[in-house]
Each structure stands twice: as structure tokens, then as C-alpha cells.
Write an enzyme that holds these catalytic residues in place. Structure first.
Site, PDB file in Angstrom:
ATOM      1  N   CYS A  97      35.817   6.968 -58.736  1.00 58.51           N
ATOM      2  CA  CYS A  97      36.094   8.099 -60.013  1.00 58.51           C
ATOM      3  C   CYS A  97      35.125   8.148 -61.102  1.00 58.51           C
ATOM      4  CB  CYS A  97      37.460   8.046 -60.652  1.00 58.51           C
ATOM      5  SG  CYS A  97      38.220   6.525 -60.625  1.00 58.51           S
TER       6      CYS A  97
ATOM      7  N   ALA B  16      42.360 -14.792 -59.776  1.00 62.93           N
ATOM      8  CA  ALA B  16      41.721 -15.763 -59.114  1.00 62.93           C
ATOM      9  C   ALA B  16      40.225 -15.266 -58.687  1.00 62.93           C
ATOM     10  CB  ALA B  16      42.391 -16.585 -58.311  1.00 62.93           C
ATOM     11  N   HIS B  17      40.246 -14.113 -57.952  1.00 57.30           N
ATOM     12  CA  HIS B  17      38.918 -14.243 -57.274  1.00 57.30           C
ATOM     13  C   HIS B  17      37.736 -13.569 -58.082  1.00 57.30           C
ATOM     14  CE1 HIS B  17      38.931  -9.591 -56.424  1.00 57.30           C
ATOM     15  NE2 HIS B  17      40.100  -9.566 -56.965  1.00 57.30           N
TER      16      HIS B  17
ATOM     17  N   GLY C 287      45.254  -9.015 -60.039  1.00 49.41           N
ATOM     18  CA  GLY C 287      45.184  -8.173 -61.439  1.00 49.41           C
ATOM     19  C   GLY C 287      46.154  -6.855 -61.109  1.00 49.41           C
TER      20      GLY C 287
END
Lengths: 339, 339
Positions: free
Chosen positions: B321, B198-199, B70
Site C-alpha cells: 500500500c 524475534a525474527h 508481532g
């Protein structure tokens, strides 16, 4: 099947595959997660990182970030020129760099960086003097591969770096070491940037590394906090584990494998030329035995590839932009643990 | 072990792992090679490409290139602004984008592109009108994730795209769909650029895709001739095969899984609040049931994470953050084929 295209990609060795499968099964954490599965995944990544740096003899001088492969590392080094400094300057590259380097040169040119392309000299050599002659105080980066992916010509990048750094200490030197890593002995310490890939050494596709001297400015190609902010994206833990395993399996065996592959190459050539005396060998004085370049006068490479393919023998022509009649087979010896 | 951090990464499901192992064992060719092992590898890649496009309902309108995940897709879309057009213009992004997007915004700013950051409104919403109010004829890209990775807030990116395109047909719209792909039903056809990984869906780390409308200009982040010249580097064939398998396993089951996960989430919340009434739920009107945001007043998230970790329960705080006191667990149900 006789697969002779190891320069394009190697099969994955059994221990590497088993390592990958084990990590896929047992260690599915995200290395950035602070809990136990994350910490375990991070340990796998850090073990591979150190083992690869050590195998390259660079654990005290360089850092390593994991990439998706050689092309990403090459791209990051080139694109780095657009972000780490404002001045345009120039870049010196050999005319035979990998496509991942060549395809990005126009972008550097559009950004005002002068691109100096250096063709190899007679006999496929690139002497330090020839590179020095194209380098000046405005040169920001010299990018020269260590072993050409089509011909196997070795460029003595350590000698080139030595000569260049003496005259121009601020010049940064990059080498695409994908075809040489764990195959050809090389002193890499003088190099600022080195790119390597797992899938040329019985490791998995989709994993590589960019190695750089400790104090070099590196700008991320992919945004994110991973890899010290220098390479975003969740690390490919199983791939990295496989890369580490592939490197450990070859560590300490470079000379031995090189001698064995050289013997195989010589034996193959002798036998082939006995039966096919017209075939010409593409060779320089300093050639990687892992790659064997051949030309068959009067026959298009596609025809030879197809004929051999029908017999279950697989070789490559050079990449799309090379001479059509040039063929490339990369002879290698399966390691002892092969299954 | 109770692993509740599926938004960080999921385990790899058994059929996906078996697919990857099979490809590592039997299909080690380079998809760019013209011989049989290469052609077989290319077929694996093309099958996955089509299956993923089909699962997204985009096989007629969009193209897909494989990335390392991504973050790479997000980076490519943002960096695209620096290469495909000369004008500076502006970019509109939500204030809660993934770190891979946020970390590259200063680079766009330095290149003269105005960055307009849009915080979600009351109740964690981002209405089409709110996005439209920040968009003008100089806006080149609107980048808004579909499902926030920390809170699970869903932004109706299809409605946003519809409203924006009516008024500003030339605006390009990108959505980081990593937390929604194969989990949340969505109409994606209006989107110019979509990133997936995919993960997060029981596939392997190191593989993702950038999906874009057929006629969109896309500039490579990584140089090379692969993926139509839009993404260099030898494709991660085993990873891509695993990604395709992960998508096929979830295809047609999005609604069913969503209902099941919603029931699990409600049951978990009810039980938890019975015993821990002080815990507050971070929730918007339109929330992904796959992510559950909680705050524990008066206790630092690190403490809660460590306490739970010692009991073998693994959750995340928000990314570095975010508010320190915010926790995130991503509830999910293991698919039926789980092993």
C-alpha cells in the site's frame, strides 16, 4: 526415560529436526519478500501446504492456512461466528472439546449466540442422531473433535457431517482433528473446517493449520496480508517446513502404524492388568489406540504421576477440569527413522 | 549475496540456531505437563520470559506473554477493545501503522469504535501535541509504532505517552515496537502494551511477545489455559528459547550497535550518492539507522528490485500500500558472533 505423554506433545523426529535446522541455516527469507530469498522461503511454505492438504486427501476440495497450532485454528473457527454473519443463531459443541474451544464459548454467549453443549452418551459415543437432535435451522456451527485428547474416544465426524448436511445443508461443521491427524483414518471432505497441529505428530511446537472448504467465509484472527489475508504475521518458515516433513514421513503409513500401536496397546494392557488388576481402562467402542485412559481407584492421579515420574516414566492426568483420578498415557511406537 | 532486507526479516544467528536445535533435540516436553520433561520445558520458557522483560527494563512493571509474532500481539491489543469494556469510544492510530494494525481497524469501526487516523506531520514527525490534539476522554487506546517499518522514522512514544497520560490517565497506550526492540534505546515503562518479534533481531520466525503493564486487562485472542489464560496453545518452546537467546546476545549492546550501524549507513549513503546523485533519501529528523528509505525518480521500484536481485542484492519496496517508487533497504551490521 519412558515418555508416554505423546497426546500432550511428541518429541521431534530426527528428519524433522534436520529439516528445521537446514531451513534456519539456508533459507532465512521472508515469504512475502519479492526477491530470491523471499521466493525460496515462499516455495518452502507452498510445498508444505500442498503436501499437508494431499496427505489429508483434501487438495481438490479445501484450502489451508498455517497457524501457530491447534488452539489458534480452533479459536479462529469459533471467533469467525462473530464476524462473518450478523445473525446470532446457535452453536453445537460436544462437552469434551479441547480447552481452546471451551474457553471461548462464554464469549460467543455474550455476543448472543446460544451455546448447546452435548455430552457423550453411554460408552463415550456421540451418534449422528444425538448431534442432529440438538441441531436446527438456526445452528451456524457444529464443532466436534474427532479424537478426544484425554480418553482417545473417536467420534465419527464424517458420519455426523453426512447426517447433518442432509437435513441442514447450511450448517458448518468443524472438527478439532489434532489427536487424529496422520494417526486415525478419516474421511474429511464433508467437513467445513478442520484444525491440525504439528507437535502431535513428531513435528515442532508453534505450527499448525486451519483447513477449510474452498468457498467458506473465513475471517482472520490475526490481522495482516499473509496467507491470503486470512492469517497475518510472517509465516514460521522453519516450523512449517518441519510440519510438512512430519506429514510426509507419516503419509501412507496411517493404517500400518495404527495396527502396530494397537498391538502395543493390547500387549501393554495385558501385562499391566496381570500385575495391577485394580486399574480400570477408560474405553469406548471406538477408541484411538494412541491414547490409553486409566483410572486407579483410591489413588489420586497426582500421586501416581509423581511416583511414576520418580522412576522416569511420564504420563498425564486429564486436563485440569477432568476427574482427578483419571490418568492418561498415550502409547505410541517411535517411527523407524527414530534417533 | 548481499541481503539488505533486515526490516522484513533477519537471518537467524548461529547461537540462536544452536539453541533451537538443542531444545528440539533434548527438551521436547509440553510446558503444561506436570512431569520432568514438562517442567524442563516450562523452565526454558520462563527463563526466556524473564530475560526478555529484563532486556526491555520492564521486569518490575510489566508482564509478558509469548505470541506467534508481532502481528498477533498487535491484533490482540486491538481486539482487546471488543472484549474488555462495553463502551465504544475511540482509538487513535498513526496513518503509517503496520498492516496487522491497519487491517483490523474496519472491524473496530463496525463494532462502533471511532477510528482516528493521524498522519505524520512535516518531516515525518508525530509530536506528542499532535497526538494529544486527537485524543479526548472517550479515547480508549492510542496505538503508535516506535519505528516505522518502511522509512525508519522514529516516533518518540515515551514522550507521547507522558503527555497523554498527564491529561488522560485512563487512556491506554500501545506501541508496535517490532522494528525498535533491541535496536533503538527507548523508555517503555509508560506504555501499557508493547509488541515485539524475534525474527527482526536474528531470532526465529513464529515467535514474539505481547508485553503489558501488570494491572492491565488483557483478553485472549487464542483460547486456552496457557500463558495464564491470556494466550492459549502449547508454547513454541524451541522458538521461545531462540528468542531468549537472540535477546541475550543483543542485551547491553544497543548503543554500541546503533553507533556502528549509523557509521555504516553514513558511509553507504556517501558512496552511493557519489555514484547515483539522483537518488533521494527518505529521512526524518529522528531516524533509525537500521532502515534506509530511498526514492529513485523515474524508475519503478519493481524494476530496481529486479535489477539488484539479478546481481544478488536484495532490498524491498515499501509494503503493497505504499508509494510504488519508494524503496527500502535496511542496513545492519552482522553481529560479531555471526557465522
Amino acid at each position: 526415560m519412558i515418555y508416554l505423554d505423546f497426546a500432550a506433545t511428541t518429541p521431534v523426529s530426527v528428519p524433522v529436526r534436520e529439516k528445521i535446522t537446514a531451513v534456519l541455516t539456508e533459507h532465512s527469507g521472508n515469504p512475502s519478500s519479492p526477491h530470491r530469498p523471499g521466493i525460496e522461503a515462499a516455495k518452502i511454505v507452498e510445498t508444505a501446504r500442498l503436501d499437508i492438504l494431499r496427505a489429508a486427501g483434501l487438495e481438490n476440495s479445501h484450502r489451508l492456512i498455517f497457524t501457530s497450532g491447534g488452539s489458534e485454528g480452533n479459536s479462529q473457527v469459533l471467533m469467525n461466528l462473530l464476524t462473518v454473519e450478523k445473525r446470532a443463531g446457535n452453536i453445537v459443541v460436544s462437552a469434551v472439546e479441547h480447552n481452546s474451544v471451551r474457553s471461548l464459548l462464554p464469549r460467543l454467549e455474550r455476543a448472543g449466540i446460544e451455546v448447546r453443549v452435548l455430552p457423550p452418551g453411554p460408552g463415550g459415543t456421540l451418534t449422528p442422531e444425538a448431534v442432529l437432535a440438538r441441531t436446527d435451522s438456526e445452528t451456524r456451527l457444529v464443532s466436534i473433535m474427532a479424537v478426544n485428547n484425554e480418553t482417545g474416544f473417536i467420534f465419527d465426524i464424517a458420519a455426523i457431517a453426512g447426517v447433518l448436511k442432509k437435513q441442514f445443508p447450511r450448517v458448518r461443521i468443524h472438527s478439532d482433528f489434532v489427536q487424529g491427524f496422520m494417526k486415525i483414518p478419516a474421511t474429511l471432505r464433508e467437513l467445513d473446517f478442520i484444525t491440525v497441529a504439528a507437535h502431535k505428530i513428531y513435528g515442532p511446537k508453534g505450527t499448525g493449520a486451519l483447513i477449510f472448504q474452498n468457498n467458506r467465509l473465513v475471517s482472520p484472527l490475526i490481522g495482516g496480508s499473509q496467507e491470503g489475508g486470512l492469517r497475518g504475521g510472517t509465516q514460521n518458515v522453519p516450523g512449517i517446513a518441519g510440519f510438512g516433513e512430519a506429514v510426509r514421513l507419516l503419509a501412507g503409513k496411517i493404517e500400518e502404524n495404527l495396527a502396530q500401536v494397537s498391538r502395543l496397546r493390547a500387549a501393554f494392557l495385558k501385562e499391566m492388568l496381570k500385575h495391577l488388576p485394580l486399574v480400570q481402562v477408560v474405553e469406548s467402542k471406538n477408541n484411538s489406540p494412541y491414547i490409553l485412559g486409566l483410572t486407579v481407584p483410591g489413588i489420586k492421579s497426582e500421586v501416581v504421576i509423581r511416583m511414576l515420574s520418580e522412576k522416569g516414566i511420564f504420563i498425564s492426568a486429564g486436563s485440569a477440569c477432568s476427574t482427578k483420578s483419571r490418568l492418561r498415557g498415550s502409547a505410541t511406537t517411535p517411527p523407524k527413522y527414530w534417533g
